[in-house]
Design a protein around this motif. Sequence first.
Motif, PDB file in Angstrom:
ATOM      1  N   LYS A  47      28.621  37.385  22.916  1.00 49.26           N
ATOM      2  CA  LYS A  47      27.808  36.493  23.742  1.00 49.26           C
ATOM      3  C   LYS A  47      27.801  35.101  23.131  1.00 49.26           C
ATOM      4  N   HIS A  48      27.217  34.193  23.874  1.00 54.83           N
ATOM      5  CA  HIS A  48      27.135  32.817  23.425  1.00 54.83           C
ATOM      6  C   HIS A  48      25.657  32.499  23.199  1.00 54.83           C
ATOM      7  N   TYR A  49      25.343  31.979  22.021  1.00 56.38           N
ATOM      8  CA  TYR A  49      23.949  31.848  21.614  1.00 56.38           C
ATOM      9  C   TYR A  49      23.509  30.399  21.502  1.00 56.38           C
ATOM     10  N   PHE A  50      22.361  30.119  22.081  1.00 55.77           N
ATOM     11  CA  PHE A  50      21.704  28.829  21.881  1.00 55.77           C
ATOM     12  C   PHE A  50      20.491  29.066  20.988  1.00 55.77           C
ATOM     13  N   ASP A  76      18.890  23.832  18.304  1.00 55.86           N
ATOM     14  CA  ASP A  76      19.637  23.062  19.299  1.00 55.86           C
ATOM     15  C   ASP A  76      21.145  23.176  19.178  1.00 55.86           C
ATOM     16  N   TRP A  77      21.608  24.095  18.339  1.00 48.47           N
ATOM     17  CA  TRP A  77      23.050  24.304  18.254  1.00 48.47           C
ATOM     18  C   TRP A  77      23.425  25.553  19.039  1.00 48.47           C
ATOM     19  N   TRP A  78      24.697  25.587  19.425  1.00 53.46           N
ATOM     20  CA  TRP A  78      25.284  26.789  20.014  1.00 53.46           C
ATOM     21  C   TRP A  78      26.126  27.465  18.942  1.00 53.46           C
ATOM     22  N   GLU A  79      26.167  28.782  18.976  1.00 53.34           N
ATOM     23  CA  GLU A  79      27.037  29.476  18.044  1.00 53.34           C
ATOM     24  C   GLU A  79      27.498  30.781  18.656  1.00 53.34           C
ATOM     25  N   SER A  80      28.691  31.186  18.259  1.00 52.59           N
ATOM     26  CA  SER A  80      29.206  32.496  18.648  1.00 52.59           C
ATOM     27  C   SER A  80      30.541  32.711  17.952  1.00 52.59           C
ATOM     28  N   ASP A  81      31.063  33.901  18.066  1.00 51.26           N
ATOM     29  CA  ASP A  81      32.469  34.123  17.712  1.00 51.26           C
ATOM     30  C   ASP A  81      33.234  33.710  18.956  1.00 51.26           C
ATOM     31  N   PHE A  82      33.697  32.485  18.931  1.00 46.97           N
ATOM     32  CA  PHE A  82      34.154  31.863  20.161  1.00 46.97           C
ATOM     33  C   PHE A  82      35.377  32.538  20.746  1.00 46.97           C
ATOM     34  N   GLU A  83      36.286  32.927  19.887  1.00 43.97           N
ATOM     35  CA  GLU A  83      37.485  33.591  20.395  1.00 43.97           C
ATOM     36  C   GLU A  83      37.111  34.929  21.021  1.00 43.97           C
ATOM     37  N   ALA A  84      36.248  35.657  20.329  1.00 45.20           N
ATOM     38  CA  ALA A  84      35.832  36.956  20.862  1.00 45.20           C
ATOM     39  C   ALA A  84      35.107  36.787  22.196  1.00 45.20           C
ATOM     40  N   VAL A 103      16.683  32.975  19.764  1.00 45.08           N
ATOM     41  CA  VAL A 103      17.878  32.520  20.483  1.00 45.08           C
ATOM     42  C   VAL A 103      17.755  32.804  21.981  1.00 45.08           C
ATOM     43  N   SER A 104      18.442  31.991  22.775  1.00 48.42           N
ATOM     44  CA  SER A 104      18.754  32.320  24.163  1.00 48.42           C
ATOM     45  C   SER A 104      20.236  32.623  24.190  1.00 48.42           C
ATOM     46  N   TYR A 105      20.613  33.682  24.886  1.00 45.51           N
ATOM     47  CA  TYR A 105      22.047  34.000  24.911  1.00 45.51           C
ATOM     48  C   TYR A 105      22.504  34.298  26.327  1.00 45.51           C
ATOM     49  N   ILE A 106      23.814  34.112  26.518  1.00 41.22           N
ATOM     50  CA  ILE A 106      24.410  34.378  27.816  1.00 41.22           C
ATOM     51  C   ILE A 106      25.614  35.288  27.629  1.00 41.22           C
ATOM     52  N   THR A 107      25.749  36.229  28.517  1.00 44.17           N
ATOM     53  CA  THR A 107      26.908  37.122  28.450  1.00 44.17           C
ATOM     54  C   THR A 107      28.115  36.419  29.050  1.00 44.17           C
ATOM     55  N   TYR A 108      29.278  36.997  28.849  1.00 44.51           N
ATOM     56  CA  TYR A 108      30.493  36.401  29.402  1.00 44.51           C
ATOM     57  C   TYR A 108      30.456  36.421  30.927  1.00 44.51           C
ATOM     58  N   GLU A 109      30.022  37.515  31.515  1.00 41.32           N
ATOM     59  CA  GLU A 109      29.961  37.607  32.983  1.00 41.32           C
ATOM     60  C   GLU A 109      29.063  36.510  33.533  1.00 41.32           C
ATOM     61  N   ASN A 110      27.921  36.355  32.930  1.00 45.23           N
ATOM     62  CA  ASN A 110      26.995  35.323  33.413  1.00 45.23           C
ATOM     63  C   ASN A 110      27.524  33.912  33.150  1.00 45.23           C
ATOM     64  N   TYR A 111      28.235  33.765  32.074  1.00 45.32           N
ATOM     65  CA  TYR A 111      28.854  32.471  31.787  1.00 45.32           C
ATOM     66  C   TYR A 111      29.857  32.108  32.886  1.00 45.32           C
ATOM     67  N   ILE A 112      30.686  33.066  33.266  1.00 45.07           N
ATOM     68  CA  ILE A 112      31.668  32.837  34.335  1.00 45.07           C
ATOM     69  C   ILE A 112      30.947  32.509  35.637  1.00 45.07           C
ATOM     70  N   LYS A 113      29.914  33.282  35.928  1.00 51.85           N
ATOM     71  CA  LYS A 113      29.145  33.038  37.153  1.00 51.85           C
ATOM     72  C   LYS A 113      28.547  31.627  37.133  1.00 51.85           C
ATOM     73  N   LEU A 114      27.997  31.269  36.010  1.00 50.40           N
ATOM     74  CA  LEU A 114      27.373  29.956  35.877  1.00 50.40           C
ATOM     75  C   LEU A 114      28.384  28.840  36.120  1.00 50.40           C
ATOM     76  N   CYS A 115      29.550  28.936  35.509  1.00 49.47           N
ATOM     77  CA  CYS A 115      30.564  27.887  35.676  1.00 49.47           C
ATOM     78  C   CYS A 115      31.063  27.819  37.117  1.00 49.47           C
ATOM     79  N   ASN A 116      31.198  28.984  37.747  1.00 48.64           N
ATOM     80  CA  ASN A 116      31.708  28.984  39.115  1.00 48.64           C
ATOM     81  C   ASN A 116      30.682  28.415  40.098  1.00 48.64           C
ATOM     82  N   GLU A 117      29.416  28.745  39.891  1.00 51.22           N
ATOM     83  CA  GLU A 117      28.421  28.353  40.886  1.00 51.22           C
ATOM     84  C   GLU A 117      27.827  26.983  40.594  1.00 51.22           C
ATOM     85  N   LEU A 118      27.976  26.534  39.366  1.00 50.41           N
ATOM     86  CA  LEU A 118      27.377  25.261  38.991  1.00 50.41           C
ATOM     87  C   LEU A 118      28.382  24.481  38.140  1.00 50.41           C
TER      88      LEU A 118
END
Lengths: 187, 187
Positions: A47-50, A76-84, A103-118
């Motif tokens: 996941k991607h973490y804020f 206020d930083w983002w962190e994750s294993d970016f390649e993973a 932290v607030s985190y987003i899954t990959y599915e939700n990340y894709i949804k977010l980019c597509n819809e917004l």
Amino acid sequence: MSKTLRTHIEKIVNLTDQEFDFINSLFAQKSYKKGQYIFQEGDNFAKHYFIGKGLLKLVFMDNDMYEHIVGFAMEDWWESDFEAFYTQQKTTMSLICLENTDVSYITYENYIKLCNELPKMERFFLEKAYYGFIAAQKRILFTLTSNTKERYQQLLKRYPTLVQRVPKSQLAAYLGVSRETLSRLAL
Amino acid sequence: MSKTLRTHIEKIVNLTDQEFDFINSLFAQKSYKKGQYIFQEGDNFAKHYFIGKGLLKLVFMDNDMYEHIVGFAMEDWWESDFEAFYTQQKTTMSLICLENTDVSYITYENYIKLCNELPKMERFFLEKAYYGFIAAQKRILFTLTSNTKERYQQLLKRYPTLVQRVPKSQLAAYLGVSRETLSRLAL
DNA sequence: CGCGCGATTGAGTAATTTCAAATCTAGTGG
DNA sequence: CCACTAGATTTGAAATTACTCAATCGCGCG
């Protein structure tokens, strides 16, 4: 903490209330205590973490069980294993709390949804990726051009608050020198 | 060469003929000879370069006039002083031809226009930025975890064609060791 | 008080740099 | 075909830097 996330995003792109509600619905929150792993080498579903509050280290463990610190992350930083995350493979690194952390985190599915819809969020992540790349390249350049003492001084200067919150042995693991060598540097 | 650029972009996003014509209208082409500078430290109006043919080094010159190699770039790669491009400040590095080279380049203004009018290109650049960041972070991690010999072997393994086209002294400047040390490594 | 963690210090060893000199190699002109 | 040269690479030796392993120090906390 949601307010933090909104403020953070709006430094780059403006959001309506509805847009932020949508964004917020795709994130989840979680709290960790000092010493806990947010994720560990080998985990799936990266996941991607804020980071709303706290302090983390992103580490890679070598064959001798020594923890190399790929990066620190704080408020206020983002962190994750970016390649993973981006390729949805197993993580090769671990994210560990150096302090109690929210932290607030987003899954990959939700990340894709977010980019597509917004699409404006794609702009946001693009800018984050640019600055991440620039920072990484600067770190590479600094290891090429400077000796250990200079790199340590640069670290102290650039992240004065971080340095106060982290044991020196961890700074050594970030700089790539032994803690004894770091200790012997006359500043 | 335009065909190369289109093929390259379409590995990530599909384009109609009209879309590619628009993209192509925002790029310009230029050829350089071995030894020439595409840009030099201190230049304004940093651009973003797609390499159709040739081989380049991105270098930072230190106070002793020693060239540290931030990165190499060859066919199908993008290269630029990214911070200078994205923030439109003066470049701090130089881009130098190690072979005769053909590039397509885009100015910042055209880049902004491209992203605004064709959002799928924002997706394209986002993916490039992600992979750039991931590669930079891997390079950092490799310098933390491996000794000089291992890093050199990794370089040979990962970029076998590059290594044949570049003098060893340049590989040393990339790895951050003296050319004498590189020469003494028993493989 | 004493434990535990982090930081420092000491001593010997290993890796790398620096400066200098020698060697190799590809291209050029006679 | 050979000698010559410029650039690249290798080798040598001394000096520097960093590492490892071990011991000691400092300090906050139960």
